[in-house]
Design a protein around this motif. Structure first.
Motif, PDB file in Angstrom:
ATOM      1  N   ASN A 120       7.533  -2.437  -6.085  1.00 32.81           N
ATOM      2  CA  ASN A 120       6.230  -2.920  -5.643  1.00 32.81           C
ATOM      3  C   ASN A 120       5.707  -3.945  -6.648  1.00 32.81           C
ATOM      4  O   ASN A 120       5.685  -3.678  -7.850  1.00 32.81           O
ATOM      5  N   GLN A 164      14.172  12.509   0.524  1.00 36.60           N
ATOM      6  CA  GLN A 164      15.063  13.417   1.257  1.00 36.60           C
ATOM      7  C   GLN A 164      15.488  12.799   2.590  1.00 36.60           C
ATOM      8  O   GLN A 164      16.660  12.859   2.980  1.00 36.60           O
ATOM      9  N   THR A 165      14.542  12.195   3.298  1.00 36.75           N
ATOM     10  CA  THR A 165      14.850  11.577   4.592  1.00 36.75           C
ATOM     11  C   THR A 165      15.864  10.458   4.427  1.00 36.75           C
ATOM     12  O   THR A 165      16.837  10.346   5.180  1.00 36.75           O
ATOM     13  N   ASN A 191      19.260  11.826   3.809  1.00 39.61           N
ATOM     14  CA  ASN A 191      19.868  12.375   5.033  1.00 39.61           C
ATOM     15  C   ASN A 191      20.361  11.249   5.945  1.00 39.61           C
ATOM     16  O   ASN A 191      21.455  11.326   6.513  1.00 39.61           O
ATOM     17  N   ARG A 229       0.877  -1.175   0.000  1.00 44.20           N
ATOM     18  CA  ARG A 229       0.000   0.000   0.000  1.00 44.20           C
ATOM     19  C   ARG A 229       0.913   1.223   0.000  1.00 44.20           C
ATOM     20  O   ARG A 229       1.220   1.774   1.037  1.00 44.20           O
ATOM     21  N   GLY A 230       1.399   1.603  -1.133  1.00 44.69           N
ATOM     22  CA  GLY A 230       2.353   2.708  -1.180  1.00 44.69           C
ATOM     23  C   GLY A 230       3.760   2.176  -1.004  1.00 44.69           C
ATOM     24  O   GLY A 230       4.033   0.997  -1.220  1.00 44.69           O
ATOM     25  N   HIS A 254       3.629  18.707  -6.035  1.00 43.74           N
ATOM     26  CA  HIS A 254       4.912  18.104  -6.402  1.00 43.74           C
ATOM     27  C   HIS A 254       5.836  19.131  -7.066  1.00 43.74           C
ATOM     28  O   HIS A 254       7.021  19.212  -6.754  1.00 43.74           O
ATOM     29  N   ALA A 258      -0.395   3.166  -8.699  1.00 42.44           N
ATOM     30  CA  ALA A 258      -0.270   4.610  -8.901  1.00 42.44           C
ATOM     31  C   ALA A 258       1.031   5.085  -8.290  1.00 42.44           C
ATOM     32  O   ALA A 258       1.364   4.717  -7.166  1.00 42.44           O
ATOM     33  N   ALA A 259       1.769   5.851  -9.051  1.00 41.93           N
ATOM     34  CA  ALA A 259       2.980   6.456  -8.486  1.00 41.93           C
ATOM     35  C   ALA A 259       2.573   7.637  -7.624  1.00 41.93           C
ATOM     36  O   ALA A 259       1.710   8.424  -8.006  1.00 41.93           O
ATOM     37  N   ILE A 260       3.149   7.730  -6.453  1.00 45.00           N
ATOM     38  CA  ILE A 260       2.857   8.867  -5.596  1.00 45.00           C
ATOM     39  C   ILE A 260       4.139   9.650  -5.371  1.00 45.00           C
ATOM     40  O   ILE A 260       5.233   9.112  -5.501  1.00 45.00           O
ATOM     41  N   GLY A 261       3.979  10.913  -5.060  1.00 46.76           N
ATOM     42  CA  GLY A 261       5.160  11.757  -4.822  1.00 46.76           C
ATOM     43  C   GLY A 261       5.865  11.326  -3.551  1.00 46.76           C
ATOM     44  O   GLY A 261       5.218  10.970  -2.572  1.00 46.76           O
ATOM     45  N   GLY A 262       7.178  11.341  -3.565  1.00 39.59           N
ATOM     46  CA  GLY A 262       7.904  10.871  -2.389  1.00 39.59           C
ATOM     47  C   GLY A 262       9.086  11.745  -2.024  1.00 39.59           C
ATOM     48  O   GLY A 262      10.101  11.235  -1.553  1.00 39.59           O
ATOM     49  N   ALA A 263       8.955  13.050  -2.204  1.00 37.42           N
ATOM     50  CA  ALA A 263      10.088  13.947  -1.953  1.00 37.42           C
ATOM     51  C   ALA A 263      10.587  13.832  -0.519  1.00 37.42           C
ATOM     52  O   ALA A 263      11.788  13.761  -0.267  1.00 37.42           O
ATOM     53  N   GLN A 264       9.652  13.807   0.426  1.00 31.48           N
ATOM     54  CA  GLN A 264      10.054  13.735   1.834  1.00 31.48           C
ATOM     55  C   GLN A 264      10.751  12.407   2.117  1.00 31.48           C
ATOM     56  O   GLN A 264      11.779  12.360   2.797  1.00 31.48           O
ATOM     57  N   THR A 265      10.184  11.317   1.585  1.00 29.48           N
ATOM     58  CA  THR A 265      10.763   9.995   1.793  1.00 29.48           C
ATOM     59  C   THR A 265      12.178   9.935   1.215  1.00 29.48           C
ATOM     60  O   THR A 265      13.108   9.416   1.849  1.00 29.48           O
ATOM     61  N   ASP A 314       5.077  14.377   2.255  1.00 31.60           N
ATOM     62  CA  ASP A 314       4.461  13.395   1.343  1.00 31.60           C
ATOM     63  C   ASP A 314       3.053  13.038   1.798  1.00 31.60           C
ATOM     64  O   ASP A 314       2.235  12.552   1.023  1.00 31.60           O
ATOM     65  N   TYR A 349       8.912  18.817   5.898  1.00 29.69           N
ATOM     66  CA  TYR A 349      10.145  18.152   6.282  1.00 29.69           C
ATOM     67  C   TYR A 349      11.284  18.914   5.639  1.00 29.69           C
ATOM     68  O   TYR A 349      11.391  18.947   4.415  1.00 29.69           O
TER      69      TYR A 349
END
Lengths: 173, 405
Positions: free
Chosen positions: A132, A147-148, A151, A98-99, B316, A138-145, B379, B373
């Motif tokens: 997956n 970036q994290t 880091n 699920r994502g 986005h 569906a592709a979802i945005g993952g900028a935070q994922t 996200d 973040y």
């Protein structure tokens, strides 16, 4: 004792232009494997247009790969590692996810212990993939994922972080 | 910075559950939510209150004029908001020149220091703007909503300003205008805008007006005269004459008086309130459109952009613009890196994380500020989550299929 993540019994090689990485669904406890025949089984799809010599090393459920944390508990392991030339890709194969949540933990810990025990200094290109099985997805945005992950791996490696790809397509270039 | 607080107004009940209920209207404010959740309500009210503040600063509306005779409620009819008032409606607005409150049916205004106030050109870009492009001679139509009529006036003025071809931020096409009729020009075609695709019809009026106002203001030209009524113009002439012809005033005092008068009429910045800029656009065009609007808001200090949207792409692509700004700051004088960033996100469209706010409105009338973040929009925003819902629903269908075996 250092862990050898490249166990001979879990090593697969190919030079084919298109192949897949597979992992039998739970509750199976077998290592992930490389498949050149049945796209329906592929969780990640690898494009290798240059027919380079590619190795796939299963990690999770591979006998002999059992990294331990300082408290003695078992570390999480990703499903496998692809290598060619001076490139290395850590791969987490997800079953009907699920994502994309959840795969990063396995990748992070594997990178941590791989770097400690075998070192990543010999590789020019290091990245990680969460793939997956579910299709369509569906592709979802993952900028935070992303970036994290960048880091946290930078903190582990003490330098440049690792690029996380939320994509079932892996390109050998 | 301007702030607005809304409770029990139209679809909005509790409003923002943090920050004392104050929604910060930053350089860029994005409002997301389901149909009827109140995105446009916030945008329209913010536009109305900023407009009232401007009228008071210009001296064409007395600060206490709205306090009686239910005038504030009637004023909100311009945006069809008059029916949204309830017994327990609370509205607050903190501008740089005035502070407004509406509570227990009473409107109050209080002046605050005007030092930081920049006189804005406020443009509300309605969702139904494509009507103006799809229907030639739309100005002859009757019973159009007031905001659309206002926008139409600005659109027609902007069309007259087009000389030669004007590049559009979508598909590489350009706009030309011949005898007042807009045309879309591609590599091997040229068609009237009224015959072009719906994406062009919704984008051209929005882009053209935004482009024209942002550039006019940034070049120091003053679009304020456009919005003067003949009565206001007459009053302005009288005010100027009163200063210039007053022999008892020293020359320095006259100059200062004219400067104060000028500050009340000269437009300093552009407040662009855009409903659903993504309308009818393919994702790559949404990116071009958003970058254009960000470019416009970056042109002049004090400019603001308020967007309502249903598009995850907008969030986005904003994330890319924020990240680009962070990298530009880190790159310093390294032109190699900034040039490479420019290939991904136009430098003129990059925006500082602290200048952006995203608010999510839900169906229960509450509003939440989207977490960030390291400055990036989380996200876990609802538009992104709804993309993931597809995966969950599809998985559930596969589970059911498994049970068939």
């Amino acid at each position: 004792m250092p862990v050898n993540f490249f166990q001979p019994g879990c090593r697969h090689t190919t030079e084919i232009a298109r192949f897949g990485l597979c992992d039998d669904p739970q509750p199976a406890k077998s290592p992930a494997y490389l498949d050149e025949i049945d796209p329906d089984k592929w969780i990640a799809e690898v494009s290798n247009p240059g027919n380079r010599a590619v190795e796939f090393h299963a990690v999770d459920h591979c006998p002999g790969i059992d990294p331990r944390r300082t408290d003695g508990s078992a570390a999480q392991r990703c499903d496998g590692i692809l290598t060619w030339g001076r490139s290395i890709v850590f791969v987490e194969l997800k079953d009907r996810a699920r994502g994309f949540g959840g795969g990063q933990g396995q990748l992070l810990e594997t990178i941590r212990y791989f770097n400690a025990d075998q070192g990543l200094g010999g590789y020019d290109h290091v990245r990680a993939h969460v793939a997956n099985r579910q299709r369509p997805a569906a592709a979802i945005g993952g900028a935070q994922t992303i970036q994290t992950f960048r880091n946290e791996t930078a903190a582990i490696l003490g330098g440049k972080g690792v690029d996380l790809c939320l994509d079932r397509n892996i390109q050998v270039s | 910075m301007n702030k607005i607080r809304i409770r029990n107004f139209g679809p909005i009940r509790e409003g923002l559950e943090e920050n004392g209920g104050w929604i910060e209207l930053k350089k860029l404010t994005i409002l997301t939510g389901n149909q009827g959740s109140g995105k446009s309500t916030v945008a329209k009210l913010a536009s109305t209150l900023a407009w009232i503040e401007k009228r008071m600063v210009k001296g064409v509306m007395k600060p206490d004029w709205l306090n009686t005779h239910n005038r504030f409620v009637k004023h909100c009819s311009y945006h069809n908001l008059s029916g949204y008032f309830k017994k327990d409606t609370e509205i607050g607005f903190e501008g740089n020149a005035y502070r407004f409150t509406f509570k227990d049916g009473r409107f109050e205004s209080r002046p605050v220091s005007t030092n930081a106030y920049l006189l804005p050109k406020i443009m509300y870009v309605p969702a139904e703007r494509n009507f103006l492009a799809a229907v030639e001679q739309a100005q002859q139509a009757k019973y159009l909503p007031s905001p659309l009529v206002t926008f139409q006036d600005e659109y027609r003025r902007a069309l007259k300003s087009v000389k030669g071809t004007l590049g559009l931020p979508i598909t590489g096409a350009a706009l030309t205008v011949a005898n007042g009729v807009p045309y879309i020009k591609g590599e091997d075609y040229e068609i009237r805008l009224s015959q072009a695709s719906s994406g062009f019809q919704s984008t051209v009026p929005m882009f053209l007006v935004s482009h024209d106002l942002a550039n006019t203001i940034s070049k120091g030209a003053d679009p304020s005269m456009r919005e003067f009524s003949s009565a206001e113009m007459k009053k302005l002439r009288k005010d100027i004459e009163r200063i210039l012809l007053n022999d008892s005033l020293a020359e320095e005092v006259k100059q200062e008086s004219l400067r104060v008068l000028s500050s009340k009429i000269k437009i300093d910045c552009f407040v662009n309130v855009v409903e659903e800029p993504e309308q009818n656009l393919y994702p790559t065009s949404q990116r071009g459109m958003l970058n254009a609007l960000l470019n416009h808001v970056n042109m002049t200090d004090g400019n603001r952009l308020i967007i309502t949207t249903h598009s995850p792409y907008v969030i986005h692509y904003l994330t890319l613009a924020i990240k680009a700004k962070q990298i530009i700051a880190k790159a310093g004088q390294d032109s190699g890196i900034t040039d490479a960033v420019n290939e991904l996100v136009p430098l003129d469209s990059a925006i500082d994380a602290s200048d952006c706010a995203i608010y999510e409105l839900d169906d229960n009338g509450t509003i939440a500020a989207l977490e960030r973040y390291q400055g990036l929009p989380s996200d876990e925003n609802e538009l992104n989550n709804h993309l993931a819902v597809f995966n969950t629903l599809f998985s559930q269908l596969l589970d059911l299929e498994d049970r068939c075996r």
